[in-house]
Scaffold this motif. Structure first.
Motif: not given
Lengths: 224, 68, 216
Positions: C15-24, C71-73
């Motif tokens: 989550d930290w790396r992607q940042q996208n989902p959390f900020s979304g 997201q685990e696909e």
């Protein structure tokens, strides 16, 4: 369910009970109560729909557990057919209840906890069938829908205890409504009501057994 | 013409209720018994619908067996 | 135990790396709260304040947690050899609980800035919030594991999740309204216990049933 598919005696029992229900339910004298008047007789026709629904769903969950333990396809067929007949019972119950409520409480829907719980349990099993429809692989469909069946049903049970605590029920026998003492003391009502519950429930199992017989035959045909 | 028919029907109806033959007139006289009847009818209609659906499935099955 | 910690840490790192989902999710939260501020500002009674808050929590949690399995696909085969299903589900449950709790705190903060803050009894409200988040997060984790296998996941999340979540939602809305209405612990003890036991039921069921889903 296996046993019910093999034996016939319970069908005759069901016919006898339902005949008794209709005759006695319409003719036996009932307590005279305000507002309810003669509609107290729906106790023998509307209320058993709910009991039937709950029993059918319970049987469905039991077969779901059986499926998860054994992986037997028959159990899955039983489980889904029982759930679908239970859903029909729920719909009958909600329609007849709404009509009755129109005359007894003045509105088709009046935020009664039992009404709401019934609607939620219908939603759960509608979701169950949507889930079944959206899974392609047969084995996966059986397993995942069995899991959802168990999960959702077990959460429905606390709901039945929680909802009434939130709001007062309008149903006879709850929160100061008339008939609380009458249910307890009037044995003539009970003498019709209990057989009615058993009779309607057996009718549900009867239809479910026909439905599962059809789906089992279909499965055999596809396997052959 | 239609009016006469309606009048005739009404007269017939009123006579039948006035007749001295003993009928279950009180049955419909009081107490919302119609609600009970409607409830029973709804449930019956539901069961018939269910039976028709089952019948359809069985027919389909028959067809499939024949095709095989 | 170590594996569970590692699984949680892995989720955190992803989550930290992607940042996208959390900020979304944060943006989703902000815009929902702002929209309700535009719609409701001026006539927010205690009931509305409370119910709106929980409805926002409900929709945010559906969106926040639906990703937990989806997201685990690509990784799922991997886990299959590495970990037992119990460890995976425990890791997921803990992680999504913490995640939703963080989201909930942010939500409460933003919400009380924009729509006013009638809170008096903070500890009790937070306790109820924690129990509510526990129920929401664990039920939706299970539902997302179920929906993971279907073809139209986002719709299935809502369809399957909402009927299941109603006991938790009804209890927590009711509790928090009573807390806002300055009830004390003694008066709502029964309801809090009920909420807690529903949470326990959800978690226990998830534990028992998850291996069956994971197998396929």
């Amino acid at each position: 369910m296996d046993y019910l598919l093999k034996k016939d005696w319970w069908k005759w029992f069901c016919i006898a009970l339902l005949t008794y229900t209709i005759v006695a339910g319409l003719l036996v004298p009932v307590p005279r109560l305000n507002i309810l008047n003669e509609t107290i007789r729906v106790l023998h026709f509307h209320v058993p729909m709910w009991f039937g629904m709950i029993f059918l769903f319970m049987a469905s969950v039991i077969h779901a557990v059986k499926y998860l333990r054994s992986g037997n396809n028959n159990s899955d067929a039983f489980s889904s057919e029982l759930a679908s007949i239970g859903l029909y019972f729920g719909v009958f119950g909600i329609l007849s209840g709404m009509l009755w409520a129109r005359f007894a409480w003045g509105e088709f829907w009046s935020n009664d906890p039992k009404q709401n719980a019934a609607a939620i349990s219908l939603l759960i099993y509608l979701a169950y069938f949507v889930l079944r429809g959206s899974l392609q692989d047969q084995q996966q469909r059986s397993r995942i829908s069995a899991v959802y069946n168990i999960f959702a049903f077990s959460l429905m049970i606390p709901l039945l205890f929680i909802l009434p605590r939130m709001t007062d029920s309008l149903h006879p026998g709850n929160g100061g409504n008339p008939a609380l003492s009458i249910y307890d003391t009037n044995s003539t009502l009970k003498a019709v009501f209990y057989p009615a519950v058993i009779g309607w429930t057996l009718l549900g199992f009867w239809i479910a057994s026909i439905a599962s017989r059809i789906s089992l035959t279909k499965q055999k045909l596809e396997d052959a | 013409m239609l009016r006469y028919i309606i009048v005739a029907i009404l007269v017939l109806l009123s006579q039948s209720t006035h007749a001295q033959v003993e009928m279950a007139d009180n049955f419909r006289g009081e107490g919302k018994i119609y609600v009970v009847i409607a409830v029973i009818l709804i449930i019956m209609a539901g069961f018939f619908y269910l039976l028709f659906k089952l019948d359809k499935r069985a027919k389909q099955l028959e067809k499939e067996i024949e095709e095989k | 135990m170590q594996r569970i910690v590692q699984l949680i840490r892995k989720d955190l790192v992803v989550d930290w790396r992607q940042q996208n989902p959390f900020s979304g999710i944060l943006l989703y939260l902000t815009s929902t709260i702002f929209a309700s501020y535009m719609a409701f500002a001026g006539y927010v009674s205690l009931e509305v304040w409370n119910t709106l808050f929980w409805i926002i929590m409900l929709f945010t949690s559906v969106n926040a947690i639906s990703k937990s399995f989806i997201q685990e696909e690509r990784r799922s085969h991997y886990y299959f050899f590495l970990c037992k299903p119990h460890e995976i589900i425990l890791g997921k449950l803990i992680y999504s609980f913490l995640y939703l709790l963080a989201v909930g705190c942010v939500a409460l903060f933003l919400y009380s800035i924009l729509l006013g803050n009638p809170l008096i009894n903070y500890p009790l409200f937070l306790l109820n919030l924690i129990l509510g988040c526990l129920g929401l997060s664990s039920a939706f984790t299970m539902v997302s594991a179920i929906a993971f296998r279907t073809s139209n996941r986002s719709i299935m999340m809502a369809v399957l999740g909402f009927p299941v979540i109603i006991p938790v939602l009804v209890l927590s809305i009711n509790n928090s309204y009573k807390i806002l209405d300055s009830f004390i612990l003694m008066q709502i003890q029964g309801n809090l216990t009920a909420l807690f036991s529903v949470d326990v039921i959800i978690i226990a069921l998830t534990f028992v049933l998850f291996p069956f889903i994971w197998k396929s």
